[in-house]
Motif scaffolding. Structure first.
Motif, short mmCIF file in Angstrom:
data_model
loop_
_atom_site.label_atom_id
_atom_site.label_comp_id
_atom_site.label_asym_id
_atom_site.label_seq_id
_atom_site.Cartn_x
_atom_site.Cartn_y
_atom_site.Cartn_z
N GLU A 38 0.84 -1.05 0.00
CA GLU A 38 -0.01 0.11 0.10
C GLU A 38 0.81 1.15 -0.03
N ALA A 39 1.92 1.12 0.83
CA ALA A 39 2.84 2.33 0.68
C ALA A 39 3.48 2.74 -0.49
N ILE A 40 3.91 1.74 -1.18
CA ILE A 40 4.71 1.94 -2.55
C ILE A 40 3.69 2.23 -3.81
N LYS A 41 2.41 1.72 -3.54
CA LYS A 41 1.40 1.90 -4.70
C LYS A 41 1.28 3.42 -5.30
N GLY A 42 1.64 3.52 -6.58
CA GLY A 42 1.42 4.77 -7.09
C GLY A 42 2.78 5.55 -7.27
N SER A 43 3.86 4.80 -6.76
CA SER A 43 5.19 5.41 -6.82
C SER A 43 5.99 5.21 -8.26
N SER A 44 6.66 6.14 -8.60
CA SER A 44 7.67 6.17 -9.76
C SER A 44 8.99 5.68 -8.97
N ILE A 45 9.40 6.05 -8.13
CA ILE A 45 10.60 5.47 -7.58
C ILE A 45 10.54 5.42 -5.93
N VAL A 46 11.16 4.34 -5.45
CA VAL A 46 10.95 3.98 -3.71
C VAL A 46 12.43 3.86 -3.25
N TYR A 47 12.70 4.65 -2.18
CA TYR A 47 13.89 4.77 -1.61
C TYR A 47 14.02 4.09 -0.45
N VAL A 48 14.65 3.04 -0.03
CA VAL A 48 14.82 2.33 1.11
C VAL A 48 15.93 2.89 2.20
N THR A 49 15.36 3.76 3.22
CA THR A 49 16.41 4.09 4.41
C THR A 49 15.84 3.61 5.49
N ILE A 50 15.33 2.76 5.53
CA ILE A 50 14.81 2.08 6.95
C ILE A 50 15.93 1.71 7.72
N ILE A 97 7.82 -4.56 -8.23
CA ILE A 97 7.66 -5.15 -9.54
C ILE A 97 6.10 -5.27 -9.81
N GLU A 98 5.33 -5.12 -9.11
CA GLU A 98 3.97 -5.37 -9.20
C GLU A 98 3.36 -3.99 -9.64
N HIS A 99 3.91 -2.81 -8.95
CA HIS A 99 3.55 -1.39 -9.10
C HIS A 99 4.18 -0.87 -10.21
N ASN A 100 5.59 -1.45 -10.92
CA ASN A 100 6.26 -0.90 -12.13
C ASN A 100 6.99 0.45 -11.46
N CYS A 101 7.86 0.25 -10.50
CA CYS A 101 8.45 1.39 -9.80
C CYS A 101 9.90 1.03 -9.56
N LYS A 102 10.87 2.13 -9.60
CA LYS A 102 12.18 1.84 -9.44
C LYS A 102 12.54 1.81 -7.92
#
Length: 308
Positions: A55-67, A92-97
């Motif tokens: 849900e957090a990633i949905k709609g994103s073009s780029i996701v940054y993991v800094t956790i 992969i499912e939401h097609n984001c980098k």
């Protein structure tokens, strides 16, 4: 939309500031997210839960993991692989980098002097083995053509307003500021690189928004010619206007420190990074981008001005 998973930490906050150079659509995700920029979108989520990651990633073009999961081996073993699998699947499912902010725990301890992106992988610690596993999970999907991702690696980091996730803050800045001796592990005589957090964040944002940067590993820009432990302490003390009292911590002392300083409890297996030169090379980044890295003395001055 560009999304930061783990937005409340030292890197996540600085990254949110840096991303405004590229977009006004920034989503901050953590358990208790707070806006960094007025236009930020915030989502409260338990990132240990697969559905909430999706849900957090949905709609994103780029996701940054800094956790940053709590610095405990058992938690890392339980949480990191599961979390990274969920992030990969969601991207992969939401097609984001995917941009993964990484450390250097996976490198062979015999090659830490001048380490770069080609340094042999051979971790001596259990935490290092976990970093090998999760980086491998990402790059496996990249090689298969299923995911567009990059790994941005940092040395140990330092910077203003870091509360409890920087060894330099805990061992040197905080003790000296309260009239106590600074601590250093193993030996004072070896060089040790530190990456300045605002530089790391700006560079991570730049990489994430550079199409040619994907599907490879990058070392984030880090000042050259690092100080030795003794020089770090003396330089910081001088800028703080205090005496450079020093205590070299053996493995036993580090274990005792861990009774009072949480981050130190897990440090004994990482002490190999302080009994040899630890010099981080970012020439690859420097040759590809026009970026001014913050000199160590300037970084120290900024930290002294801040509330550590």
């Amino acid at each position: 939309m560009q999304t930061i998973l783990g937005a409340g930490g030292a890197i996540g906050i600085e990254l949110a500031k840096s991303l405004t150079a590229y977009t006004s659509k920034i989503r901050l995700v953590s358990r208790n997210p707070k806006k960094v920029n007025d236009t930020d979108h915030i989502i409260s989520a338990d990132l240990g839960e697969r559905a909430q990651v999706f849900e957090a990633i949905k709609g994103s073009s780029i996701v940054y993991v800094t956790i940053g999961f709590p610095y405990k081996l058992k938690i890392w073993q339980q949480q990191w692989p599961k979390f990274i699998k969920n992030v990969i699947d969601a991207c992969i499912e939401h097609n984001c980098k995917l941009v993964f902010f990484d450390n250097i725990y996976m490198y062979d301890p015999n090659f830490l002097d001048g380490m770069n992106e080609e340094t042999p992988i051979n971790p001596p610690s259990k935490k290092g083995k976990i970093r090998v596993e999760i980086a491998g999970m990402i790059m496996e999907k990249v090689k298969k053509g299923e995911l567009e991702a990059l790994i941005a690696r940092s040395a140990d980091f330092y910077g203003p307003n870091i509360k409890n996730s920087s060894i330099l803050t805990e061992m040197v800045f905080k003790p000296l500021s309260t009239g106590k001796k600074a601590n250093w592990m193993a030996s004072l005589n070896y060089k040790h690189s530190f990456t300045y957090t605002p530089d790391a964040a700006k560079a991570t944002a730049l990489l994430g928004n550079s199409s040619q940067a994907y599907n490879q590993v990058w070392h984030l820009p880090t000042a050259k010619n690092p100080y030795t432990g003794k020089e770090w302490i003396e330089t910081i003390a001088k800028e703080m206007g205090v005496k450079p009292g020093i205590q070299v911590a053996s493995r036993l002392i580090v274990k005792i420190m861990g009774l009072f300083i949480p981050i130190m409890r897990e440090m004994p297996e990482m002490m190999y990074q302080y009994d040899r030169d630890y010099v981080f090379n970012s020439d690859k980044f420097d040759s590809h981008f026009n970026f001014k890295t913050t000199p160590y003395l300037e970084g120290i001055k900024e930290i002294v001005k801040s509330d550590y």
